[in-house]
Design a protein around this motif. Structure first.
Motif, PDB file in Angstrom:
ATOM      1  N   ASP A  26     -85.959  24.921  68.631  1.00 15.55           N
ATOM      2  CA  ASP A  26     -84.547  24.589  68.452  1.00 15.55           C
ATOM      3  C   ASP A  26     -83.625  25.780  68.651  1.00 15.55           C
ATOM      4  OD1 ASP A  26     -85.216  21.977  67.978  1.00 15.55           O
ATOM      5  OD2 ASP A  26     -85.088  22.117  65.797  1.00 15.55           O
ATOM      6  N   ALA A  27     -84.200  26.986  68.677  1.00 13.63           N
ATOM      7  CA  ALA A  27     -83.379  28.165  68.982  1.00 13.63           C
ATOM      8  C   ALA A  27     -82.803  28.073  70.391  1.00 13.63           C
ATOM      9  CB  ALA A  27     -84.203  29.440  68.827  1.00 13.63           C
ATOM     10  N   ILE A  34     -87.203  32.914  73.471  1.00 15.49           N
ATOM     11  CA  ILE A  34     -86.390  31.963  72.706  1.00 15.49           C
ATOM     12  C   ILE A  34     -87.135  30.639  72.739  1.00 15.49           C
ATOM     13  CG2 ILE A  34     -84.151  30.820  72.507  1.00 15.49           C
ATOM     14  CD1 ILE A  34     -83.045  33.089  74.326  1.00 15.49           C
ATOM     15  N   ARG A  64     -76.413  24.991  80.353  1.00 12.49           N
ATOM     16  CA  ARG A  64     -75.842  26.290  79.991  1.00 12.49           C
ATOM     17  C   ARG A  64     -74.596  26.597  80.829  1.00 12.49           C
ATOM     18  NH1 ARG A  64     -77.360  30.741  77.216  1.00 12.49           N
ATOM     19  NH2 ARG A  64     -76.444  32.741  77.855  1.00 12.49           N
ATOM     20  N   LEU A 103     -81.385  25.485  71.594  1.00 12.56           N
ATOM     21  CA  LEU A 103     -80.094  24.821  71.429  1.00 12.56           C
ATOM     22  C   LEU A 103     -79.065  25.788  70.865  1.00 12.56           C
ATOM     23  CD1 LEU A 103     -81.272  21.384  69.978  1.00 12.56           C
ATOM     24  CD2 LEU A 103     -80.571  21.906  72.322  1.00 12.56           C
ATOM     25  N   ASP A 104     -79.483  26.590  69.899  1.00 15.57           N
ATOM     26  CA  ASP A 104     -78.569  27.558  69.297  1.00 15.57           C
ATOM     27  C   ASP A 104     -78.088  28.582  70.325  1.00 15.57           C
ATOM     28  OD1 ASP A 104     -79.026  26.279  66.881  1.00 15.57           O
ATOM     29  OD2 ASP A 104     -80.604  27.685  66.276  1.00 15.57           O
ATOM     30  N   ARG A 105     -78.963  28.910  71.291  1.00 11.02           N
ATOM     31  CA  ARG A 105     -78.642  29.944  72.283  1.00 11.02           C
ATOM     32  C   ARG A 105     -78.141  29.339  73.602  1.00 11.02           C
ATOM     33  NH1 ARG A 105     -81.543  34.678  71.116  1.00 11.02           N
ATOM     34  NH2 ARG A 105     -80.545  35.559  72.986  1.00 11.02           N
ATOM     35  N   ASN A 106     -77.916  28.037  73.611  1.00 12.41           N
ATOM     36  CA  ASN A 106     -77.307  27.341  74.749  1.00 12.41           C
ATOM     37  C   ASN A 106     -78.233  27.250  75.974  1.00 12.41           C
ATOM     38  OD1 ASN A 106     -75.344  25.861  76.112  1.00 12.41           O
ATOM     39  ND2 ASN A 106     -74.266  27.696  76.839  1.00 12.41           N
ATOM     40  N   HIS A 147     -84.627  22.780  76.526  1.00 13.56           N
ATOM     41  CA  HIS A 147     -85.023  22.116  75.282  1.00 13.56           C
ATOM     42  C   HIS A 147     -85.289  20.634  75.517  1.00 13.56           C
ATOM     43  CE1 HIS A 147     -84.459  20.148  71.340  1.00 13.56           C
ATOM     44  NE2 HIS A 147     -84.969  21.265  70.845  1.00 13.56           N
TER      45      HIS A 147
END
Length: 458
Positions: A182-183, A179, A294, A185-188, A193
């Motif tokens: 910016d993915a 991952i 997370r 951020l999408d995946r928490n 990040h």
């Protein structure tokens, strides 16, 4: 000089005599060797090497004294530098033959990726001695960790570290998922990040899985900060000189994973590496920023140079979500650990008393030193924040290794057993088995514990 292990000697092989400390008189040596030793004032002290010439001036044999302790045996690494190339065999074994031969192989390590080096090779027969495949398994894992740490960041950034893990996965049939950018951020994974977003190379979480799904779950997490400027709380120039080694936790986890997979240990292995550079740019995270995690814990940034614990926290949270039987993290995390124990003795932290005892015993048996430090709960209050759930650092500067471990512990709840290793990842002063440079630390001791817990070894 690299050391190649052979199953049996050839006709031109020359003998190596291992003798005990101060045991020259009791050693099973011929008169010629004994007379040569006496004539040269040879003292049978740990690591002392003597080359014995033949009548034609060539080297006929060699002897080395080794003590009775496990750590003494690694001094056999001196032979990798002292012996002329060619074929050798062991004429008499020392007290700890497996460690002596491992010391020789580790002592023959050289980092040669960026320049021409002599390519001479020692061929050493280990007939009737230690398990050759076992020595090679451990030595290859250590060499892999050393190579990764020694490689400069221009060739070992997050992209390259990902490729190393993918190649390891291909070799052993593991699956690798990543991952990045910016993915995250999408995946928490907001803290991974935040720490890595200022770099030219995108931050990422590397996730390797291997083994049967229904096997005991063993998860390794390694700090993969490929270079650490300190961020906006920038390090002095002198402190940055070794920061290519700030991914030493990841390097050691990768080396350990290679050992585990080569041994076909019956576990479901997972390796998680948050790979980032802590760089400086317009979008770098700042002191006083408050980051979500997370886990849902909010973290006030007291210092951007305490970034390793941030990326580890998100990765540990993911690891913890599936409640593994054993969760291990490794990181070049604090200077405080070096102040407390120096560069050669890594501290470890765990509240698993049985594991602590096993690690301490394994450290002694493998001559891979470790020392337990406490998870002293009252110090956790020093991580308090007036505006967030926690700060990433304390303000008083005391007990830095302990408070860093306590910070990480906030993100582990469900794992049956968790341990944290704060390693230096570097040999500062050369040893017979270790040149100056990147170093594998604690992974031989951990491997011994794992082989006994999950592999049924005595």
């Amino acid at each position: 000089m690299p050391v190649e292990l052979l199953a049996s000697p050839d006709d031109r092989s020359r003998p190596i005599h291992f003798i005990g400390e101060n045991g020259l008189e009791e050693a099973a040596l011929g008169d010629r060797v004994r007379n040569w030793a006496n004539a040269n004032g040879y003292e049978a002290k740990n690591g002392n090497v003597l080359l014995v010439p033949a009548a034609d001036g060539d080297i006929e044999s060699a002897l080395i004294a080794l003590g009775e302790a496990q750590e003494d045996a690694l001094a056999a690494g001196k032979l990798a530098k002292a012996l002329p190339e060619g074929a050798w065999h062991v004429a008499s074994w020392p007290a700890h033959p497996d460690l002596a031969i491992l010391g020789m192989v580790l002592g023959g390590y050289a980092f040669t990726a960026y320049g021409k080096k002599p390519s001479r090779t020692l061929r050493l027969a280990v007939e009737n001695g230690p398990d050759r495949a076992e020595v090679e398994r451990l030595a290859q894992g250590c060499a892999l960790a050393r190579d990764l740490i020694n490689t400069p960041t221009n060739d070992m950034g997050p992209n390259a570290l990902e490729q190393v893990v993918r190649q390891l996965g291909d070799k052993y049939g593991a699956s690798v998922h990543v991952i990045d950018g910016d993915a995250l951020l999408d995946r928490n994974f907001p803290m991974i990040h935040a720490v890595g977003r200022a770099s030219a190379e995108a931050p990422r979480l590397i996730d390797l899985t291997w083994g049967q799904e229904d096997a005991p779950k063993l998860t390794l997490v390694g700090k993969g900060v490929c270079f650490d400027t300190g961020g906006l709380d920038i390090k002095p120039a002198a402190s940055m000189l070794l920061m290519k080694k700030d991914m030493g936790g990841a390097a050691n986890v990768i080396g350990l994973a290679s050992m585990i997979m080569a041994a076909r240990l019956p576990v479901r292995l997972r390796v998680l590496i948050p790979a980032v550079e802590n760089s400086i740019s317009a979008n770098a995270f700042r002191p006083s920023d408050i980051l979500p995690s997370r886990k849902g814990i909010t973290v006030e940034i007291g210092n951007t140079d305490a970034e390793g614990r941030l990326v580890l926290a998100d990765a540990l949270t993911l690891a913890d979500e599936e409640a593994p039987q054993m969760l291990i993290d490794m990181a070049t995390l604090t200077g405080a650990a070096r102040v407390a124990l120096g560069p050669e003795l890594p501290p470890f932290f765990t509240d698993d008393e049985l594991l602590a005892a096993e690690l301490s015993d394994a450290a002694q048996k493998t001559a891979d030193p470790l020392w337990r430090l406490p998870l002293y709960k009252p110090y956790a209050e020093r991580l308090s924040s007036k505006v967030a759930d926690t700060n990433n650092v304390t303000t008083d500067g005391f007990a830095g290794a302990i408070t860093a471990a306590l910070f990480l512990q906030k993100f582990v709840e469900q794992a049956e057993s968790w341990s944290h290793f704060d390693i230096f990842g570097w040999t500062k002063f050369a040893k017979p088995w270790a040149p100056v440079g990147g170093e594998a630390m604690a992974i031989r001791a951990i491997d011994r514990v794992l082989q006994r817990r999950f592999g049924g070894k005595a």
